[in-house]
Design a protein around this motif. Structure first.
Motif, short mmCIF file in Angstrom:
data_model
loop_
_atom_site.label_atom_id
_atom_site.label_comp_id
_atom_site.label_asym_id
_atom_site.label_seq_id
_atom_site.Cartn_x
_atom_site.Cartn_y
_atom_site.Cartn_z
N LEU A 1 0.83 -1.20 0.00
CA LEU A 1 0.00 0.00 0.00
C LEU A 1 0.87 1.25 0.00
CD1 LEU A 1 -2.70 1.45 0.16
CD2 LEU A 1 -2.63 1.17 2.66
N LEU A 2 1.92 1.27 0.81
CA LEU A 2 2.79 2.44 0.86
C LEU A 2 3.45 2.70 -0.49
CD1 LEU A 2 4.53 2.03 4.34
CD2 LEU A 2 2.79 3.72 3.69
N ASP A 3 3.85 1.64 -1.18
CA ASP A 3 4.46 1.81 -2.51
C ASP A 3 3.48 2.42 -3.49
OD1 ASP A 3 6.82 0.73 -1.59
OD2 ASP A 3 6.47 -1.27 -2.43
N ARG A 4 2.22 1.94 -3.46
CA ARG A 4 1.22 2.47 -4.38
C ARG A 4 0.89 3.93 -4.04
NH1 ARG A 4 2.56 -1.69 -5.75
NH2 ARG A 4 4.03 -0.22 -6.71
N ILE A 5 0.84 4.23 -2.75
CA ILE A 5 0.58 5.60 -2.33
C ILE A 5 1.70 6.52 -2.79
CG2 ILE A 5 0.51 7.11 -0.30
CD1 ILE A 5 -1.23 4.97 1.06
N GLU A 6 2.94 6.06 -2.66
CA GLU A 6 4.07 6.87 -3.13
C GLU A 6 3.96 7.13 -4.63
OE1 GLU A 6 8.98 6.88 -3.20
OE2 GLU A 6 7.89 5.20 -2.31
N ASP A 7 3.58 6.10 -5.38
CA ASP A 7 3.38 6.27 -6.82
C ASP A 7 2.32 7.33 -7.10
OD1 ASP A 7 5.24 4.28 -7.30
OD2 ASP A 7 3.74 2.71 -7.62
N ALA A 8 1.21 7.24 -6.37
CA ALA A 8 0.10 8.17 -6.59
C ALA A 8 0.50 9.60 -6.22
CB ALA A 8 -1.12 7.73 -5.78
N LEU A 9 1.22 9.76 -5.11
CA LEU A 9 1.67 11.09 -4.70
C LEU A 9 2.63 11.68 -5.72
CD1 LEU A 9 2.20 10.58 -0.85
CD2 LEU A 9 0.35 11.85 -1.97
N ASN A 10 3.46 10.84 -6.32
CA ASN A 10 4.37 11.32 -7.37
C ASN A 10 3.60 11.76 -8.61
OD1 ASN A 10 6.71 10.94 -5.88
ND2 ASN A 10 7.01 8.84 -6.61
N VAL A 11 2.57 11.00 -8.97
CA VAL A 11 1.72 11.39 -10.10
C VAL A 11 1.07 12.74 -9.82
CG1 VAL A 11 -0.43 10.85 -11.32
CG2 VAL A 11 1.26 9.06 -10.92
N ASP A 12 0.55 12.90 -8.61
CA ASP A 12 -0.10 14.16 -8.25
C ASP A 12 0.89 15.32 -8.26
OD1 ASP A 12 -2.50 15.62 -7.05
OD2 ASP A 12 -0.93 16.05 -5.58
N ALA A 13 2.11 15.09 -7.77
CA ALA A 13 3.12 16.15 -7.76
C ALA A 13 3.44 16.60 -9.18
CB ALA A 13 4.38 15.66 -7.05
N ARG A 14 3.52 15.65 -10.11
CA ARG A 14 3.78 16.02 -11.51
C ARG A 14 2.61 16.82 -12.08
NH1 ARG A 14 6.08 10.74 -11.53
NH2 ARG A 14 4.18 9.82 -12.41
N GLN A 15 1.38 16.39 -11.73
CA GLN A 15 0.20 17.11 -12.20
C GLN A 15 0.19 18.54 -11.65
OE1 GLN A 15 -2.87 13.24 -12.53
NE2 GLN A 15 -3.12 14.77 -10.93
N GLN A 16 0.56 18.69 -10.38
CA GLN A 16 0.61 20.00 -9.76
C GLN A 16 1.64 20.89 -10.44
OE1 GLN A 16 -1.38 21.22 -7.13
NE2 GLN A 16 -2.57 19.38 -7.50
N ALA A 17 2.79 20.29 -10.79
CA ALA A 17 3.85 21.06 -11.44
C ALA A 17 3.41 21.53 -12.83
CB ALA A 17 5.13 20.22 -11.55
N VAL A 18 2.73 20.64 -13.56
CA VAL A 18 2.23 21.01 -14.88
C VAL A 18 1.21 22.13 -14.77
CG1 VAL A 18 0.82 20.20 -16.82
CG2 VAL A 18 2.69 18.77 -15.96
N GLU A 19 0.32 22.02 -13.79
CA GLU A 19 -0.71 23.05 -13.60
C GLU A 19 -0.09 24.38 -13.21
OE1 GLU A 19 -4.30 24.89 -13.58
OE2 GLU A 19 -3.82 22.90 -14.35
N ALA A 20 0.92 24.34 -12.34
CA ALA A 20 1.60 25.57 -11.94
C ALA A 20 2.29 26.22 -13.13
CB ALA A 20 2.61 25.28 -10.83
N GLY A 21 2.91 25.38 -13.98
CA GLY A 21 3.55 25.90 -15.18
C GLY A 21 2.54 26.51 -16.13
N ARG A 22 1.39 25.88 -16.25
CA ARG A 22 0.32 26.39 -17.09
C ARG A 22 -0.17 27.75 -16.59
NH1 ARG A 22 -2.13 25.33 -22.09
NH2 ARG A 22 -4.11 26.39 -22.11
N GLU A 23 -0.34 27.84 -15.28
CA GLU A 23 -0.81 29.11 -14.70
C GLU A 23 0.22 30.21 -14.93
OE1 GLU A 23 -1.64 28.27 -10.64
OE2 GLU A 23 -3.44 27.10 -11.07
N ALA A 24 1.51 29.87 -14.83
CA ALA A 24 2.56 30.86 -15.06
C ALA A 24 2.53 31.35 -16.50
CB ALA A 24 3.93 30.27 -14.72
N LEU A 25 2.31 30.42 -17.45
CA LEU A 25 2.20 30.81 -18.86
C LEU A 25 1.03 31.76 -19.08
CD1 LEU A 25 2.82 27.47 -20.80
CD2 LEU A 25 4.35 29.41 -20.63
N GLU A 26 -0.10 31.41 -18.49
CA GLU A 26 -1.30 32.23 -18.67
C GLU A 26 -1.12 33.62 -18.06
OE1 GLU A 26 -4.34 29.75 -17.03
OE2 GLU A 26 -4.52 28.53 -18.85
#
Length: 202
Positions: A112-137
């Motif tokens: 479970l901890l391994d899967r949670i770490e995977d999911a948190l990493n996915v979310d962190a990448r999504q957050q970074a993409v969104e932050a970059g998008r907001e900076a562009l806008e």
């Protein structure tokens, strides 16, 4: 927005919620627990990000129903489903709709901890993409309507002369607007403008 993603545990079994919560405390991962899908939805706000550990079978709105509802709302929390033996076909269907993984009960803590770490990493990448998008806008929002017209045409490869004819202004005026566009968007070359436009188009 929270600096660290949290784990949101949604399960109608209090013992399961407590067990997962205690496990997360051992590795200093913040979490919140919810007794069912409605409880989660009633408490959800835009600051939520991280990972959702979600039971498939619950009274009222099932885990699958919650997944579908979140997708309709445009909420993209990575989901790990926890499931009983008879729920495997449902869990496979959930993964087809974007779930990170599913774990059969009883599952190993480290799994479970391994899967949670995977999911948190996915979310962190999504957050970074969104932050970059907001900076562009934000950079584009600095442009005047005329500068935006020039930017869109130049970034799509139109020569200054063509832009001038289309907009009914002089080439010199196009050059002035183009210079302002470059400064406001922190672009140094035409290639930078093109890349900026491509990022906005994605």
């Amino acid at each position: 927005m929270n600096e660290q993603g949290q784990v949101y545990i949604v399960d109608d079994d209090e013992a399961v919620r407590d067990s997962i919560g205690l496990l997360l405390e051992t590795v200093d991962i913040p979490y919140q627990t919810f007794s069912d899908s409605q409880d989660f939805l009633q408490n959800y706000n835009e600051s939520f990000h991280g990972a959702l550990v979600l039971d498939i079978r619950m009274p009222g709105m099932s885990g699958l129903d919650l997944q579908a509802h979140l997708q309709e709302l445009g909420i993209d929390l990575p989901i790990i489903f926890i499931t009983g033996h008879g729920d495997i076909p449902m869990a496979v269907e959930a993964m087809r709709h974007g779930a990170i993984d599913f774990l059969r009960k009883p599952f190993r803590d480290q799994e479970l901890l391994d899967r949670i770490e995977d999911a948190l990493n996915v979310d962190a990448r999504q957050q970074a993409v969104e932050a970059g998008r907001e900076a562009l806008e934000e950079r584009i929002a600095q442009l005047t309507p005329r500068e935006l017209e020039v930017f869109e045409r130049v970034a799509r490869g139109q020569a200054n002369k063509v832009v001038a004819i289309e907009l009914g202004i002089s080439e010199r005026t196009v050059e002035i607007h183009r210079s302002k566009v470059m400064r406001k968007t922190d672009c140094r070359t035409l290639a930078d403008l093109v890349r900026l436009q491509l990022q906005l188009d994605t």
